[in-house]
Design a protein around this motif. Structure first.
Motif, PDB file in Angstrom:
ATOM      1  N   LEU A  93       3.013   1.730   0.668  1.00 44.88           N
ATOM      2  CA  LEU A  93       3.622   0.753   1.577  1.00 44.88           C
ATOM      3  C   LEU A  93       4.238  -0.418   0.818  1.00 44.88           C
ATOM      4  N   VAL A  94       3.546  -0.906  -0.199  1.00 44.20           N
ATOM      5  CA  VAL A  94       4.048  -2.043  -0.978  1.00 44.20           C
ATOM      6  C   VAL A  94       5.331  -1.654  -1.708  1.00 44.20           C
ATOM      7  N   ILE A  95       5.326  -0.496  -2.344  1.00 38.49           N
ATOM      8  CA  ILE A  95       6.515  -0.065  -3.094  1.00 38.49           C
ATOM      9  C   ILE A  95       7.689   0.180  -2.140  1.00 38.49           C
ATOM     10  N   GLU A  96       7.415   0.800  -1.018  1.00 45.90           N
ATOM     11  CA  GLU A  96       8.475   1.077  -0.043  1.00 45.90           C
ATOM     12  C   GLU A  96       9.064  -0.206   0.537  1.00 45.90           C
ATOM     13  N   ALA A  97       8.188  -1.153   0.892  1.00 43.55           N
ATOM     14  CA  ALA A  97       8.639  -2.396   1.529  1.00 43.55           C
ATOM     15  C   ALA A  97       9.112  -3.432   0.517  1.00 43.55           C
ATOM     16  N   GLN A  98       8.738  -3.259  -0.758  1.00 42.39           N
ATOM     17  CA  GLN A  98       9.000  -4.276  -1.776  1.00 42.39           C
ATOM     18  C   GLN A  98       8.486  -5.628  -1.288  1.00 42.39           C
ATOM     19  N   SER A  99       7.259  -5.582  -0.793  1.00 40.07           N
ATOM     20  CA  SER A  99       6.626  -6.770  -0.213  1.00 40.07           C
ATOM     21  C   SER A  99       5.123  -6.544  -0.129  1.00 40.07           C
ATOM     22  N   LEU A 100       4.387  -7.639  -0.115  1.00 42.58           N
ATOM     23  CA  LEU A 100       2.939  -7.575   0.116  1.00 42.58           C
ATOM     24  C   LEU A 100       2.620  -7.722   1.597  1.00 42.58           C
ATOM     25  N   GLN A 101       3.621  -8.043   2.378  1.00 44.96           N
ATOM     26  CA  GLN A 101       3.422  -8.228   3.821  1.00 44.96           C
ATOM     27  C   GLN A 101       3.572  -6.885   4.526  1.00 44.96           C
ATOM     28  N   VAL A 102       2.563  -6.055   4.372  1.00 44.39           N
ATOM     29  CA  VAL A 102       2.566  -4.712   4.965  1.00 44.39           C
ATOM     30  C   VAL A 102       1.357  -4.572   5.882  1.00 44.39           C
ATOM     31  N   ASP A 103       1.450  -3.629   6.806  1.00 50.14           N
ATOM     32  CA  ASP A 103       0.310  -3.339   7.677  1.00 50.14           C
ATOM     33  C   ASP A 103      -0.764  -2.665   6.843  1.00 50.14           C
ATOM     34  N   VAL A 104      -1.993  -3.169   6.955  1.00 49.63           N
ATOM     35  CA  VAL A 104      -3.080  -2.558   6.198  1.00 49.63           C
ATOM     36  C   VAL A 104      -3.590  -1.320   6.932  1.00 49.63           C
ATOM     37  N   VAL A 105      -4.251  -0.475   6.190  1.00 45.28           N
ATOM     38  CA  VAL A 105      -4.764   0.779   6.731  1.00 45.28           C
ATOM     39  C   VAL A 105      -5.884   0.487   7.717  1.00 45.28           C
TER      40      VAL A 105
END
Length: 127
Positions: A93-105
């Motif tokens: 998710l981080v690599i795809e979004a290029q962000s740390l603001q991702v939905d956690v599992v």
């Protein structure tokens, strides 16, 4: 004989209480752990090492930046009770979004946040 049984039961109760207490240490802090915002577009190419320290959720990562993009995140030291699917999904998710603001599992919020915090610390030079 009755005394032996009582002592065995007391020992088991203490052991169970210890396991429960160990599992709860750091839980509240992990649930509310803030993940900072990092502007991935301003990152300099290279490898960055970071860690997050919090009991059983402590972990260490190496983040690779190439052409101004995060291209790899390696978990160098995993959490005490690893969940490979959570680790894989969080990194993806981080690599795809290029962000740390991702939905956690779902169901693994603290573990996912622990990985995110280690990546944040790597990219910001914090520990």
């Amino acid at each position: 004989m009755l005394k032996v049984i009582v002592w065995i039961l007391v020992g088991l109760a203490v052991l169970i209480a210890g396991v429960i207490a160990f599992g709860m240490v750091g839980r509240r802090a992990g649930e509310t752990l803030p993940i900072g915002s990092v502007d991935f577009s301003k990152l300099t190419d290279g490898e960055y090492n970071g860690q997050y320290k919090s009991g059983r959720w402590s972990n260490r990562v190496r983040v690779t930046v190439d052409s101004g993009r995060v291209t790899g995140i390696d978990v160098v030291k995993d959490v005490l009770f690893p969940q490979p699917e959570v680790r894989r999904k969080t990194v993806e998710l981080v690599i795809e979004a290029q962000s740390l603001q991702v939905d956690v599992v779902s169901g693994a919020t603290i573990t996912a946040k622990a990985y995110l915090k280690a990546v944040e610390n790597a990219l910001t030079g914090s520990d």
